[in-house]
Design an enzyme around this catalytic site. Sequence first.
Site, PDB file in Angstrom:
ATOM      1  N   GLY A 256       0.937  -0.985   0.300  1.00 39.34           N
ATOM      2  CA  GLY A 256       0.449   0.079  -0.401  1.00 39.34           C
ATOM      3  C   GLY A 256       1.359   1.007   0.230  1.00 39.34           C
ATOM      4  N   ASN A 257       1.751   1.073   0.690  1.00 44.91           N
ATOM      5  CA  ASN A 257       2.442   2.457   0.423  1.00 44.91           C
ATOM      6  C   ASN A 257       3.215   3.096  -0.214  1.00 44.91           C
ATOM      7  OD1 ASN A 257       4.391   0.769   0.939  1.00 44.91           O
ATOM      8  ND2 ASN A 257       6.073   1.395   2.622  1.00 44.91           N
TER       9      ASN A 257
ATOM     10  N   LYS B 107     -11.744  -9.737   3.550  1.00 46.50           N
ATOM     11  CA  LYS B 107     -11.400  -8.510   3.597  1.00 46.50           C
ATOM     12  C   LYS B 107     -12.169  -7.367   3.391  1.00 46.50           C
ATOM     13  CE  LYS B 107      -7.323  -7.184   0.282  1.00 46.50           C
ATOM     14  NZ  LYS B 107      -6.748  -6.891   0.730  1.00 46.50           N
TER      15      LYS B 107
ATOM     16  N   LYS C  63      -2.523  -9.754  -2.698  1.00 49.76           N
ATOM     17  CA  LYS C  63      -1.811  -9.939  -3.625  1.00 49.76           C
ATOM     18  C   LYS C  63      -0.084 -10.569  -3.917  1.00 49.76           C
ATOM     19  CE  LYS C  63       1.320  -6.638  -1.941  1.00 49.76           C
ATOM     20  NZ  LYS C  63       1.166  -6.466  -0.436  1.00 49.76           N
TER      21      LYS C  63
ATOM     22  N   LYS D 228       1.999 -12.417   4.029  1.00 48.28           N
ATOM     23  CA  LYS D 228       3.533 -12.324   3.660  1.00 48.28           C
ATOM     24  C   LYS D 228       4.395 -13.224   3.847  1.00 48.28           C
ATOM     25  CE  LYS D 228       3.480  -7.150   3.773  1.00 48.28           C
ATOM     26  NZ  LYS D 228       2.537  -7.154   2.906  1.00 48.28           N
TER      27      LYS D 228
HETATM   28  P1  ADP Z   1       1.179  -3.728   2.473  1.00 48.87           P
HETATM   29  O1  ADP Z   1       0.056  -3.074   1.915  1.00 48.87           O
HETATM   30  O2  ADP Z   1       2.341  -3.659   1.893  1.00 48.87           O
HETATM   31  O3  ADP Z   1       0.387  -5.431   2.640  1.00 48.87           O
HETATM   32  P2  ADP Z   1       0.251  -4.518   5.046  1.00 48.87           P
HETATM   33  O4  ADP Z   1      -0.443  -3.219   5.971  1.00 48.87           O
HETATM   34  O5  ADP Z   1      -0.846  -4.874   4.959  1.00 48.87           O
HETATM   35  O6  ADP Z   1       0.812  -3.751   4.496  1.00 48.87           O
HETATM   36  O7  ADP Z   1       1.265  -5.048   5.723  1.00 48.87           O
HETATM   37  C1  ADP Z   1       2.578  -4.243   6.985  1.00 48.87           C
HETATM   38  C2  ADP Z   1       2.001  -4.465   7.974  1.00 48.87           C
HETATM   39  O8  ADP Z   1       2.460  -5.729   8.966  1.00 48.87           O
HETATM   40  C3  ADP Z   1       3.462  -3.338   9.054  1.00 48.87           C
HETATM   41  O9  ADP Z   1       3.379  -2.135   8.437  1.00 48.87           O
HETATM   42  C4  ADP Z   1       3.349  -4.060  10.282  1.00 48.87           C
HETATM   43  O10 ADP Z   1       2.187  -3.353  11.223  1.00 48.87           O
HETATM   44  C5  ADP Z   1       2.400  -5.371  10.325  1.00 48.87           C
HETATM   45  N1  ADP Z   1       2.809  -6.319  10.964  1.00 48.87           N
HETATM   46  C6  ADP Z   1       2.288  -7.100  11.991  1.00 48.87           C
HETATM   47  N2  ADP Z   1       3.077  -7.737  12.148  1.00 48.87           N
HETATM   48  C7  ADP Z   1       3.523  -7.788  11.892  1.00 48.87           C
HETATM   49  C8  ADP Z   1       5.287  -8.648  12.322  1.00 48.87           C
HETATM   50  N3  ADP Z   1       5.499 -10.208  13.492  1.00 48.87           N
HETATM   51  N4  ADP Z   1       6.294  -7.991  12.114  1.00 48.87           N
HETATM   52  C9  ADP Z   1       6.600  -6.794  11.205  1.00 48.87           C
HETATM   53  N5  ADP Z   1       5.315  -6.444  10.884  1.00 48.87           N
HETATM   54  C10 ADP Z   1       4.458  -6.923  11.441  1.00 48.87           C
HETATM   55 MG    MG Z   2      -1.256  -5.625   2.586  1.00 51.64          MG
END
Ligand code: ADP
Ligand code: MG
Length: 314
Positions: free
Chosen positions: A13-14, A130, A214, A276
């Site tokens: 997202g970022n 979702k 994704k 992820k």
């Molecule tokens: P994206 O849009 O890149 O898919 P998400 O917000 O879905 O991003 O996922 C990334 C986020 O997951 C990070 O910004 C963090 O806040 C969160 N997060 C949750 N659990 C963890 C973890 N164990 N280690 C690191 N980040 C984590």
């Molecule tokens: Mg995500």
Amino acid sequence: MEKKKRIVIALGGNALGNTLPEQQLAVRTTAKAIVDLIEEGYEVIVTHGNGPQVGMINSAMIALTHEDSSQPNTPLSVCVAMSQAYIGYDLQNALREELSNRAITSIPVVTMITQVRVEEQDPAFQTPTKPIGKFMTATQAEEVARKYQYIMKEDAGRGYRRVVASPRPVEIIEIDTIRTMVNSGNLVIACGGGGIPVTRHGRHLQGASAVIDKDFASCLLAKELDADSLVILTAVEKVAINFGRENETWLDRLSVKEAEAYLAQGHFASGSMLPKVQAAIDFTSSKSNRTAIITLLEKSREAIQGKTGTVFYT
Ligand code: ADP
Ligand code: MG
């Protein structure tokens, strides 16, 4: 000449921002990070998420049906297709410009509208998880639920949002075309927003009311293209255990075994870090010498040089 290492980059997202102007700005930084990797000598394929964008498009299409009663509701699969084109358009242009700024003229950039098959029997269709689109009041939520059979859920005290199914991707319909374009030297953006979800009915592909994660679609694409590495770029530099707690520990290298153990202990939040880590485990263990990296967009060059990020290995 040594064969170039092939990497699939999954943008979070970022990398895209939440609004049209934010996206136009964000893709410039994103393009720099991607072209950095091309300059490092990698062959790159780009995928991206679409959470905020597909929500925005969905809301706009609902507003249209309110304004003009002759306009039927737009299926979610079509909203995903629109998001692929709109995001691809901005990314494609930003990449083209960044390549040209660095005098790289030999790499054409292209966005592939990609359909991804899911199973009609996927249990995810029974429990939509979702959230997409804007927040609504209870009354608004009841109205859209009745009118369009949407499933509405209260989201952490902030109001009601539509929730949709997020089934697992099983097949990339346009994979042969994507492979041909990648093999002939194009910089390809594919599987945007996890791909347009479709189910197969004989010869016919039917759009499904879902948004595929994704991270899982990127993993499938990386396997199909026999990539060396899956690079998931997100809002954190590394994966942590005890995330957000006093004893939070950032991880540099993570074997599949360790990752599976931490996963079982519940260290990764579902809907954000969990998919992820699952994608990273799946890709890394699918064939020898495959690695996955989770890191910050701005750190992608350093991460690929092994200086930061969380690297998964077997
Ligand atoms: P994206 O849009 O890149 O898919 P998400 O917000 O879905 O991003 O996922 C990334 C986020 O997951 C990070 O910004 C963090 O806040 C969160 N997060 C949750 N659990 C963890 C973890 N164990 N280690 C690191 N980040 C984590
Ligand atoms: Mg995500």
